[in-house]
Motif scaffolding. Structure first.
Motif, mmCIF file in Angstrom:
data_model
loop_
_atom_site.group_PDB
_atom_site.id
_atom_site.type_symbol
_atom_site.label_atom_id
_atom_site.label_comp_id
_atom_site.label_asym_id
_atom_site.label_seq_id
_atom_site.Cartn_x
_atom_site.Cartn_y
_atom_site.Cartn_z
ATOM 1 N N LYS A 113 0.843 -1.196 0.000
ATOM 2 C CA LYS A 113 0.000 0.000 0.000
ATOM 3 C C LYS A 113 0.879 1.247 0.000
ATOM 4 C CE LYS A 113 -4.094 1.904 2.223
ATOM 5 N NZ LYS A 113 -5.093 1.732 3.299
ATOM 6 N N GLY A 114 0.509 2.213 -0.847
ATOM 7 C CA GLY A 114 1.332 3.400 -0.988
ATOM 8 C C GLY A 114 2.537 3.164 -1.896
ATOM 9 N N LYS A 115 2.536 2.025 -2.597
ATOM 10 C CA LYS A 115 3.637 1.658 -3.500
ATOM 11 C C LYS A 115 4.977 1.637 -2.789
ATOM 12 C CE LYS A 115 1.684 2.695 -7.981
ATOM 13 N NZ LYS A 115 1.953 3.210 -9.325
ATOM 14 N N LYS A 116 4.996 1.080 -1.590
ATOM 15 C CA LYS A 116 6.223 1.007 -0.804
ATOM 16 C C LYS A 116 6.611 -0.456 -0.590
ATOM 17 C CE LYS A 116 5.233 5.290 1.728
ATOM 18 N NZ LYS A 116 4.949 5.882 3.059
ATOM 19 N N ASP A 117 7.886 -0.758 -0.855
ATOM 20 C CA ASP A 117 8.405 -2.080 -0.537
ATOM 21 C C ASP A 117 8.670 -2.162 0.960
ATOM 22 O OD1 ASP A 117 8.367 -2.479 -3.224
ATOM 23 O OD2 ASP A 117 10.538 -2.458 -3.502
ATOM 24 N N ARG A 118 8.557 -3.368 1.521
ATOM 25 C CA ARG A 118 8.934 -3.555 2.914
ATOM 26 C C ARG A 118 9.328 -5.011 3.132
ATOM 27 N NH1 ARG A 118 3.366 -4.078 3.353
ATOM 28 N NH2 ARG A 118 2.595 -5.666 4.808
ATOM 29 N N ILE A 119 9.980 -5.260 4.246
ATOM 30 C CA ILE A 119 10.416 -6.601 4.609
ATOM 31 C C ILE A 119 9.545 -7.123 5.737
ATOM 32 C CG2 ILE A 119 12.305 -7.990 5.537
ATOM 33 C CD1 ILE A 119 12.864 -7.082 2.746
ATOM 34 N N VAL A 120 9.040 -8.350 5.588
ATOM 35 C CA VAL A 120 8.355 -9.044 6.671
ATOM 36 C C VAL A 120 9.055 -10.385 6.867
ATOM 37 C CG1 VAL A 120 6.153 -7.888 6.226
ATOM 38 C CG2 VAL A 120 6.632 -10.079 5.128
ATOM 39 N N TYR A 121 8.609 -11.138 7.841
ATOM 40 C CA TYR A 121 9.314 -12.374 8.179
ATOM 41 C C TYR A 121 8.328 -13.500 8.456
ATOM 42 C CZ TYR A 121 12.948 -8.906 8.903
ATOM 43 O OH TYR A 121 13.822 -7.869 8.726
ATOM 44 N N VAL A 122 8.769 -14.725 8.182
ATOM 45 C CA VAL A 122 8.003 -15.912 8.558
ATOM 46 C C VAL A 122 8.897 -16.797 9.425
ATOM 47 C CG1 VAL A 122 6.406 -15.934 6.609
ATOM 48 C CG2 VAL A 122 8.640 -17.013 6.355
ATOM 49 N N GLY A 123 8.269 -17.457 10.388
ATOM 50 C CA GLY A 123 9.005 -18.304 11.310
ATOM 51 C C GLY A 123 9.260 -19.692 10.758
ATOM 52 N N ALA A 124 9.898 -20.533 11.582
ATOM 53 C CA ALA A 124 10.325 -21.860 11.149
ATOM 54 C C ALA A 124 9.149 -22.746 10.733
ATOM 55 C CB ALA A 124 11.121 -22.533 12.261
ATOM 56 N N LYS A 125 8.037 -22.693 11.467
ATOM 57 C CA LYS A 125 6.889 -23.554 11.150
ATOM 58 C C LYS A 125 6.289 -23.186 9.795
ATOM 59 C CE LYS A 125 5.582 -24.620 15.930
ATOM 60 N NZ LYS A 125 4.518 -24.509 16.962
ATOM 61 N N THR A 126 6.185 -21.891 9.538
ATOM 62 C CA THR A 126 5.646 -21.459 8.242
ATOM 63 C C THR A 126 6.600 -21.821 7.118
ATOM 64 O OG1 THR A 126 4.472 -19.625 9.304
ATOM 65 C CG2 THR A 126 4.806 -19.466 6.933
ATOM 66 N N ARG A 127 7.900 -21.656 7.336
ATOM 67 C CA ARG A 127 8.882 -22.007 6.313
ATOM 68 C C ARG A 127 8.829 -23.504 5.992
ATOM 69 N NH1 ARG A 127 12.442 -18.848 9.479
ATOM 70 N NH2 ARG A 127 13.959 -20.536 9.723
ATOM 71 N N LYS A 128 8.629 -24.305 7.032
ATOM 72 C CA LYS A 128 8.543 -25.752 6.832
ATOM 73 C C LYS A 128 7.336 -26.104 5.960
ATOM 74 C CE LYS A 128 8.411 -30.103 9.457
ATOM 75 N NZ LYS A 128 8.382 -30.699 10.822
ATOM 76 N N GLN A 129 6.208 -25.445 6.216
ATOM 77 C CA GLN A 129 5.016 -25.713 5.424
ATOM 78 C C GLN A 129 5.171 -25.176 3.999
ATOM 79 O OE1 GLN A 129 2.549 -27.693 6.188
ATOM 80 N NE2 GLN A 129 1.646 -27.346 4.164
ATOM 81 N N LEU A 130 5.841 -24.037 3.843
ATOM 82 C CA LEU A 130 6.128 -23.519 2.504
ATOM 83 C C LEU A 130 6.964 -24.517 1.706
ATOM 84 C CD1 LEU A 130 6.949 -19.711 2.955
ATOM 85 C CD2 LEU A 130 5.233 -20.700 1.427
ATOM 86 N N PHE A 131 7.943 -25.133 2.387
ATOM 87 C CA PHE A 131 8.787 -26.126 1.721
ATOM 88 C C PHE A 131 7.937 -27.313 1.267
ATOM 89 C CE2 PHE A 131 11.568 -29.855 1.753
ATOM 90 C CZ PHE A 131 12.590 -29.422 0.918
ATOM 91 N N ARG A 132 7.001 -27.735 2.131
ATOM 92 C CA ARG A 132 6.127 -28.853 1.763
ATOM 93 C C ARG A 132 5.276 -28.516 0.539
ATOM 94 N NH1 ARG A 132 3.950 -30.192 7.860
ATOM 95 N NH2 ARG A 132 5.602 -31.667 8.458
ATOM 96 N N TYR A 133 4.870 -27.267 0.458
ATOM 97 C CA TYR A 133 4.062 -26.827 -0.679
ATOM 98 C C TYR A 133 4.902 -26.728 -1.947
ATOM 99 C CZ TYR A 133 2.032 -23.180 -3.711
ATOM 100 O OH TYR A 133 1.593 -22.450 -4.789
ATOM 101 N N LEU A 134 6.070 -26.125 -1.843
ATOM 102 C CA LEU A 134 6.886 -25.862 -3.029
ATOM 103 C C LEU A 134 7.571 -27.110 -3.564
ATOM 104 C CD1 LEU A 134 8.447 -22.426 -2.027
ATOM 105 C CD2 LEU A 134 6.715 -22.852 -3.778
ATOM 106 N N ILE A 135 7.726 -28.126 -2.706
ATOM 107 C CA ILE A 135 8.430 -29.335 -3.148
ATOM 108 C C ILE A 135 7.640 -30.054 -4.237
ATOM 109 C CG2 ILE A 135 7.454 -31.062 -1.575
ATOM 110 C CD1 ILE A 135 10.310 -32.056 -1.087
#
Length: 286
Positions: free
Chosen positions: A162-184
């Motif tokens: 929003k406002g055409k601004k880039d920003r950094i957010v973060y995901v924790g280990a549990k979310t990263r693990k599930q992302l890996f399961r999805y992307l694999i």
């Protein structure tokens, strides 16, 4: 005058969603004015605007909606004054109704577990965890590409939020693990490939598709109406309850100011007051 306002907005490269907001909030007023035989800016008086606000209220629109319309009209008329289309804004003496201070409920732990239990794909579970972990807006979520996620560090680049601004957010280990399961299950996606794909078509998930997914999961889990903003609200309230600074939260959520977050903070502080009343040392002396 309204078309001129939209042209100026396009020249300022505002987002498509902002232009849609102008259409949603201002165009109905323009059409209503035509029905009232008000066909020029000069004919719009403070009484015209007040009558329209009463009209909206009679339609049982929420105070938040009416406040949003009033603010949009004020911005439009101020533009018209700057462009010398009118000498004074008809909103100059009009007070827009202020919305009542109320915080809609967030998801609790039981709700979240129910939603995860009814997920039938790795993608759906990853989306639930990602929304809870980042507080991303719907448009920000679906715009993510695979290369925007560093699955080793949990860093996520939200491009042109929003406002055409880039920003950094973060995901924790549990979310990263599930992302890996999805992307694999994806065939080595490139960095510029969409992170979230529609399951019926091999294309980027749309905002409408995301909303339909969450509504379906909410219905199956008997959680009620579930939307991307419910997860964003849950992220904000849970982060504050867990001790996050309101200024860190502002940065993660991409808010220009902390006015909205102060409402969440008020809710959290009321939690603390209730806890003290129940567990305070002195009142619990035997």
């Amino acid at each position: 005058a309204f078309d001129f306002y939209k042209l100026d907005a396009q020249a300022r490269l505002v987002t498509k969603s902002t232009l849609r907001t102008y259409d949603d909030r201002i165009k109905p007023f323009v059409n209503w004015c035509k029905l009232q035989q008000v066909t020029s800016l000069a004919d719009i008086k403070p009484a015209t605007v007040r009558t329209y606000i009463v009209h909206l209220n009679n339609r049982k629109l929420s105070d938040y909606t009416i406040n949003g319309v009033g603010r949009a009209l004020r911005a439009w008329f101020n533009f018209c004054v700057r462009e010398k289309l009118i000498s004074e804004s008809p909103m100059a003496t009009v007070k827009v109704p202020r919305p009542g201070k109320r915080i809609l409920p967030a998801l609790n732990t039981a709700d979240i577990k129910k939603l995860l239990d009814v997920c039938q794909t790795e993608r759906d579970e990853a989306i639930i965890l990602f929304l809870l972990d980042t507080g991303c807006r719907a448009t920000e979520l679906i715009s993510l590409n695979c290369g925007d996620i560093d699955n080793k560090t949990g860093t996520v680049l939200v491009r042109q939020g929003k406002g055409k601004k880039d920003r950094i957010v973060y995901v924790g280990a549990k979310t990263r693990k599930q992302l890996f399961r999805y992307l694999i299950h994806r065939d080595k996606p490139a960095d510029n490939d969409p992170l979230w794909l529609s399951e019926r078509r091999d294309s980027r998930l749309t905002t409408a598709g995301l909303r339909q997914l969450l509504l379906r999961l909410g219905r199956h889990a008997s959680v009620g109406r579930v939307s991307p903003h419910v997860f964003r609200r849950t992220f904000a309230i849970s982060s504050l309850r867990n001790g996050m600074s309101i200024y860190h939260l502002q940065r993660l959520m991409g808010h220009a100011d902390i006015d909205v977050l102060k409402q969440y903070l008020d809710l959290v502080e009321s939690d603390a007051k209730a806890a003290h009343e129940k567990y305070g040392v002195v009142d619990n002396l035997k």
